[in-house]
Each structure stands twice: as C-alpha cells, then as structure tokens.
Design an enzyme around this catalytic site. Structure first.
Site, mmCIF file in Angstrom:
data_model
loop_
_atom_site.group_PDB
_atom_site.id
_atom_site.type_symbol
_atom_site.label_atom_id
_atom_site.label_comp_id
_atom_site.label_asym_id
_atom_site.label_seq_id
_atom_site.Cartn_x
_atom_site.Cartn_y
_atom_site.Cartn_z
ATOM 1 N N SER A 1 8.337 -9.099 5.137
ATOM 2 C CA SER A 1 9.156 -9.347 6.327
ATOM 3 C C SER A 1 8.825 -10.720 6.928
ATOM 4 O O SER A 1 7.756 -11.280 6.681
ATOM 5 C CB SER A 1 8.934 -8.224 7.339
ATOM 6 O OG SER A 1 7.555 -8.051 7.559
ATOM 7 N N CYS B 1 16.230 -6.830 -0.078
ATOM 8 C CA CYS B 1 16.455 -8.066 0.687
ATOM 9 C C CYS B 1 17.756 -8.726 0.261
ATOM 10 O O CYS B 1 18.239 -9.625 0.916
ATOM 11 C CB CYS B 1 15.292 -9.028 0.498
ATOM 12 S SG CYS B 1 15.242 -9.688 -1.150
ATOM 13 N N GLU C 1 0.823 -1.211 0.000
ATOM 14 C CA GLU C 1 0.000 0.000 0.000
ATOM 15 C C GLU C 1 0.862 1.267 0.000
ATOM 16 O O GLU C 1 0.349 2.372 -0.083
ATOM 17 C CB GLU C 1 -0.973 -0.013 1.196
ATOM 18 C CG GLU C 1 -0.345 -0.049 2.580
ATOM 19 C CD GLU C 1 0.003 -1.466 3.055
ATOM 20 O OE1 GLU C 1 0.520 -2.274 2.251
ATOM 21 O OE2 GLU C 1 -0.214 -1.738 4.254
ATOM 22 N N ARG C 2 2.201 1.087 0.088
ATOM 23 C CA ARG C 2 3.056 2.280 0.156
ATOM 24 C C ARG C 2 3.420 2.807 -1.234
ATOM 25 O O ARG C 2 3.671 3.983 -1.407
ATOM 26 C CB ARG C 2 4.311 1.969 0.953
ATOM 27 C CG ARG C 2 3.975 1.859 2.439
ATOM 28 C CD ARG C 2 5.182 1.566 3.273
ATOM 29 N NE ARG C 2 5.022 0.288 3.944
ATOM 30 C CZ ARG C 2 5.979 -0.362 4.554
ATOM 31 N NH1 ARG C 2 7.191 0.121 4.572
ATOM 32 N NH2 ARG C 2 5.741 -1.518 5.141
HETATM 33 P P1 NAD Z 1 5.893 -6.085 5.028
HETATM 34 O O1 NAD Z 1 6.042 -7.446 5.589
HETATM 35 O O2 NAD Z 1 5.597 -4.952 5.937
HETATM 36 O O3 NAD Z 1 4.732 -6.064 3.919
HETATM 37 C C1 NAD Z 1 4.642 -7.044 2.900
HETATM 38 C C2 NAD Z 1 3.185 -7.224 2.520
HETATM 39 O O4 NAD Z 1 2.473 -7.725 3.648
HETATM 40 C C3 NAD Z 1 2.500 -5.939 2.083
HETATM 41 O O5 NAD Z 1 1.689 -6.197 0.967
HETATM 42 C C4 NAD Z 1 1.667 -5.553 3.308
HETATM 43 O O6 NAD Z 1 0.477 -4.866 2.971
HETATM 44 C C5 NAD Z 1 1.344 -6.889 3.936
HETATM 45 N N1 NAD Z 1 1.206 -6.803 5.392
HETATM 46 C C6 NAD Z 1 1.781 -5.884 6.224
HETATM 47 N N2 NAD Z 1 1.430 -6.131 7.496
HETATM 48 C C7 NAD Z 1 0.620 -7.204 7.489
HETATM 49 C C8 NAD Z 1 -0.046 -7.959 8.517
HETATM 50 N N3 NAD Z 1 0.060 -7.623 9.803
HETATM 51 N N4 NAD Z 1 -0.774 -9.032 8.145
HETATM 52 C C9 NAD Z 1 -0.873 -9.372 6.854
HETATM 53 N N5 NAD Z 1 -0.264 -8.714 5.843
HETATM 54 C C10 NAD Z 1 0.483 -7.643 6.152
HETATM 55 O O7 NAD Z 1 7.231 -5.801 4.182
HETATM 56 P P2 NAD Z 1 7.693 -4.452 3.511
HETATM 57 O O8 NAD Z 1 8.120 -3.491 4.561
HETATM 58 O O9 NAD Z 1 6.718 -4.013 2.489
HETATM 59 O O10 NAD Z 1 8.986 -4.969 2.708
HETATM 60 C C11 NAD Z 1 10.247 -5.089 3.307
HETATM 61 C C12 NAD Z 1 10.494 -6.491 3.803
HETATM 62 O O11 NAD Z 1 10.365 -7.430 2.740
HETATM 63 C C13 NAD Z 1 11.904 -6.687 4.323
HETATM 64 O O12 NAD Z 1 11.853 -7.494 5.469
HETATM 65 C C14 NAD Z 1 12.609 -7.390 3.192
HETATM 66 O O13 NAD Z 1 13.737 -8.152 3.577
HETATM 67 C C15 NAD Z 1 11.524 -8.257 2.679
HETATM 68 N N6 NAD Z 1 11.773 -8.690 1.317
HETATM 69 C C16 NAD Z 1 12.093 -10.000 1.125
HETATM 70 C C17 NAD Z 1 12.370 -10.452 -0.154
HETATM 71 C C18 NAD Z 1 12.716 -11.892 -0.390
HETATM 72 O O14 NAD Z 1 12.619 -12.323 -1.525
HETATM 73 N N7 NAD Z 1 13.092 -12.641 0.608
HETATM 74 C C19 NAD Z 1 12.303 -9.570 -1.236
HETATM 75 C C20 NAD Z 1 11.960 -8.243 -0.995
HETATM 76 C C21 NAD Z 1 11.691 -7.807 0.303
#
Ligand code: NAD
Length: 500
Positions: free
Chosen positions: A225, A280, A175-176
């Site tokens: 995450s 990541c 959503e960001r």
């Molecule tokens: P995030 O976990 O906050 O959000 C990811 C998704 O989950 C978003 O679509 C968000 O709307 C949803 N979300 C957020 N809170 C939620 C909840 N409580 N319940 C259900 N869904 C929820 O991650 P972010 O800040 O958008 O992205 C950064 C993170 O993603 C970092 O930890 C990074 O390491 C990771 N990442 C991992 C990879 C990989 O392939 N391993 C790749 C890119 C990013």
C-alpha cells in the site's frame, strides 16, 4: 497446528516467540502460525547471503540461467499443489491462483535469457587507441518486501531478475499468506541454487525495518500500500539503498459512447470483481462518457453483477472467493457505508451475502455504486474489494481529467472504437500502464510494470529490462593499450582528457 518458519541458508529456521495467524479465508479458521522474525534472524540470512553471493556472481550467466530453467520446470510439475496452497491462504479461486503462479513464471522465463540482457555496451576507438565498455554488475544483496495479493507472482518479479543478475536475495513476504513463498525458495534450492542465494524471512514491521536499516543490503524492492511504500522508500533511501516501492491503486475504465457495451460489461465484471477486487490492477472505477452511455451501461451491468457466483476457492464455477481476512472484510464494508453516507447511490449491495455452509468465511458479495463524485472519500481512497464505482463524466476531457487528478496512477483503460480518442488518451493520461479495450493492462514479462504518482516511488519498474537495471550497477571501463612508443606531448597530461 502447522508452523511456517523462515528459510535461511537452505534450511527451515524458526526463532523467537512472536508468531502471526494465517487464516483459511473460506472457513474463517486459523490454519497455521507464521514466525514473525527479528533483526537476529535477518542477520543470519545476511551472513549466509554474504558468504554465498561472490561465488554466485562469478558463475557465468548461462549457468545461472540453467538453474532458473530447472526451477521453472519444478514449479510447473508442482503447479496443482502450489495453486491449492496459495488459494487456501489467500482466498482466490484455484484457477486464478494458477494465473498468479504463471505470471510469475513468465518473468522467470524472461530471466532464462539473462546472458543476452547482461551483454553490456562497447565502443571501439572512442579516442586514439582508446576503447570504452560498460558492464552490469550485481548490487550484491537485495531484498524484497511483498503484499498478500500475489504471493507467487510478485516474489518472482523480484527474485527472478535479482538472482539471474548474480545477487543474493532475501524475501520478506506478506505474513498473511506465507507458505507459497517458502515453497518457491525450496524449489529453487532443489533446482540447484546454492544455499544463501534465495532466503525467506517472515515478519511484520519489525523485520521490514531491520531490512531497511541493514548496511549490507544494497537494494530493496517493495510492493504494497502507498503509505507504507512511501515510508519504505524514504527510510531505505536515507540508509543509502536503491529503492523501488510500488503502492496502491484506483484504476479507472473510461467508456466512450461508441464502445461495445456487451464487451465492456464482461470486461468490467472480471476486472472489478475477479480475485474479490484484491488486485492493484483491478478496475474499481468506471467512467461512462455521457448520461446515455451511463444509463445503457448500468442497465446491462446490474444483471451481470447480480449473476456473479461467489464461492470457495475450490469451486470451479465460482467467479471469486472470500477476501483475505475478517479485518479486510470489515474495512470494505466500512467503505460501502461511507459511500452511502457521502450520497452515492448503492445500486447493488453485497454486504449481506452469506455462503451457506461457510458462514464464518470472509465472503462479501459484489457491490455497485452509481453517481459517485470526485470529492467523495470513498472515491479518492483505495477500497481493494469487490466494489465498482460509477463516476459519470460529461465528455472525454472530463473523463481524462478524472484519471489525471486522482492520487493514484497505476493502471487505466479506455473502451472505444475510435482510434484517435484512444491514441490521445494513451499519450496524455498521467498513469503508468494503459489499456485500450484491455481492462487489466498488466504488461507482459519482457516489458515492465510500474505506476505513477502515489502508485510508485523510486526508480525503475518491475521486470523486463527495467528489472535488470534495478538489480545491477553499471561499471564503465575506459582502456588504452600503449603501443610501446615513447610518449608524446608533455603538458596535455595536466588537462581534462578529451578524445580529440
Ligand atoms: P501492505 O502495505 O499492508 O503490506 C505490504 C508489505 O508491507 C507486507 O510484507 C507487510 O508485512 C509490510 N508492512 C505492513 N505494514 C507495515 C509497516 N507499518 N511498516 C513496514 N512494513 C509493513 O499491503 P497488502 O495489504 O499486503 O497488499 C495490498 C496493497 O498492495 C494494496 O494497496 C495494493 O494496491 C498494493 N499492491 C500494489 C501493487 C503494485 O504493483 N503497485 C501490486 C500489488 C499490490
């Protein structure tokens, strides 16, 4: 103010009253509002997907691939506008935003060869008059939940193979920075994809939970995450779905005494600070082997870090831009404070950085810590910002053990001229993606992407043949065509069939 709505059944659709703020990280201002959807929005998308998917699955794979070819051309034709839009919501510099889109397009290009990937297996004469063949069929309706840091690449990792394999796909982007995912869906429709095959629903936890619980969605791919990845994995699996959930990371770069230190410094600056460390596959931990290596590295690193240019996304000379939100900026600053309190030496402090003319932007300068210890919380947790931590190791085995024992196992790199050390490291390390003198070892599109330990839950990696496996189910057919002669034997029919 600009409103960002869902893309359902080929049209823009907004609903309800809940909205989220989309910032311009460079100015700190709200530049748009995005709909935060509810279960009823998802239901409309599922109905459209259910209606469209059976016919899409019957379109032959070559024709499905042609839509992806056209999509690739349309994205290329719109590259500049897409990269600027992406950078304006995410904060990464425009050249890096182009890379984000290009790495996604690489996956689309792989998916243009889907007929070859779906050919299946065949055994003639597996028994008397018996042939066996297996085929890959689409799961049906798939969904993807994606993070903010790659708003073009990661959606394409998922919807490319899902759609090529004959599924309908519902994307719930971050959503960001939600605008580019919408544009990609629109371009897919312009490329000839039937309505209902690629849809975008925006939202937060409420929408994610609706996806995880919906009985018509057969597979869910998540990237974000780790705590949320684990939650998505558990809840989706409990609802009987296939789930792959990629999580956070804390990638280590081991520097052996024989490494080319000038090269290492250049690689580290790009890998630790590029995209403000919001990758990541960033390299936020450097592990020099031996104090002499550490001292020599630090001497070269400090001036290189101090020379980094932080700027607005449109600044062609900037190495990186602002971080995504003010909350995230504060979080990074808190981790720096914790690192100092834990006793690590803050060699370069980026906290006071201000970009003139952009005082309200979410900018943060680069930071370097030395003498970071494995027990420190600031080492164990992901910071996801422009912060490089140096953990000194006495020897190769201790350096390897650091990467092995860390809770995350996404990527890792070793810098050395010694082939034996590199080979040993790559085969023993408990991490999913390894670079040898390559700081960001993101596999190319026709290999696959995935981490170990708390960096990945569930089965199958992203893209390459692993993506095809995730988005399809195997069906195996055992066939016999009788020759018309009278059946022989009488009691055999009561035994488990063997091929003897
Ligand atoms: P995030 O976990 O906050 O959000 C990811 C998704 O989950 C978003 O679509 C968000 O709307 C949803 N979300 C957020 N809170 C939620 C909840 N409580 N319940 C259900 N869904 C929820 O991650 P972010 O800040 O958008 O992205 C950064 C993170 O993603 C970092 O930890 C990074 O390491 C990771 N990442 C991992 C990879 C990989 O392939 N391993 C790749 C890119 C990013």
């Amino acid at each position: 103010m600009r409103q960002i709505s869902h893309v359902i059944a080929g049209a823009s659709a907004s609903s309800g009253t809940r909205t989220g703020e989309v910032f311009s990280p460079a100015s700190g201002e709200v530049q748009a509002r995005v709909s935060l959807g509810v279960a009823a929005d998802l239901e409309r998308a599922v109905v459209a997907a259910r209606t469209a998917q059976p016919a899409w699955a019957r379109v032959n794979p070559q024709r499905r691939a042609r839509v992806l070819f056209r999509f690739k051309e349309l994205v290329e034709a719109n590259m500049d506008a897409l990269a600027e839009l992406l950078a304006s919501e995410h904060g990464k510099v425009v050249a890096d935003a182009r890379g984000d889109i290009q790495r996604g397009l690489d996956v689309i290009e792989f998916c243009c060869g889907i007929p070859h990937a779906l050919k299946g297996e065949y055994t003639q004469g597996a028994g008397p008059g018996i042939d066996v063949y297996s085929m890959r069929q689409p799961v049906g309706i798939g969904a993807g939940i994606t993070p903010f840091n790659f708003p073009a690449m990661i959606p394409m990792w998922m919807f490319g193979p899902a759609i090529a394999c004959g599924n309908a796909f519902i994307l719930k982007p971050s959503e960001r920075d939600p605008s580019v995912p919408n544009r990609l869906a629109e371009l897919m429709i312009e490329a000839g994809l039937p309505e209902g095959i690629l849809q975008v629903v925006h939202g937060d936890k409420e929408m994610v939970d609706a996806i995880l619980d919906h009985p018509a969605i057969g597979a869910v791919s998540f990237v974000g995450s780790s705590d949320i990845a684990q939650y998505v994995y558990a809840r989706g699996a409990a609802a009987g779905k296939r789930v792959q959930a990629m999580g956070g990371a804390k990638n280590h770069g081991v520097v052996m005494p024989d490494a080319d230190l000038d090269q290492v410094v250049a690689d580290l600056c790009g890998a630790a600070f590029g995209s403000a460390g919001e990758r990541c596959m960033a390299l936020p931990v450097v592990v020099p082997v031996g104090d002499r290596t550490a001292d020599a590295l630090r001497e070269r690193l400090v001036p290189a870090i101090e020379a980094l240019r932080v700027g607005v996304p449109g600044d062609p000379d900037a190495h990186y831009g602002p971080v995504v939100t003010a909350i995230h900026k504060k979080r990074i600053e808190t981790w720096i404070r914790i690192g100092v309190e834990e006793g690590a030496e803050l060699v370069v402090d980026g906290r006071d950085f201000i970009l003139q003319g952009h005082e309200n932007g979410f900018f943060i300068g680069p930071s370097l810590f030395d003498h970071v210890k494995p027990a420190m919380e600031s080492y164990r947790e992901e910071i996801f910002g422009p912060v490089l931590q140096m953990v000194r190791a006495p020897d190769f085995e201790s350096a390897l053990a650091l990467a092995d024992r860390h809770q995350y196992g996404n990527g890792v790199a070793i810098f050395t001229r010694n082939g034996h050390a590199a080979r040993e490291f790559a085969s023993r390390v408990q991490v999913g993606m390894v670079g040898i003198n390559v700081p960001i070892p993101v596999p190319v599109a026709y290999h696959s992407f995935g981490g170990w330990k708390r960096s990945g839950f569930g089965d199958h990696n992203q893209h390459g043949m692993e993506g095809v496996r995730f988005w399809t189910r195997v069906k195996t057919v055992t066939q016999r065509w009788p020759d018309g002669m009278a059946p022989t034997g009488t009691t055999d029919a009561f035994l488990i069939p063997t091929m003897d």
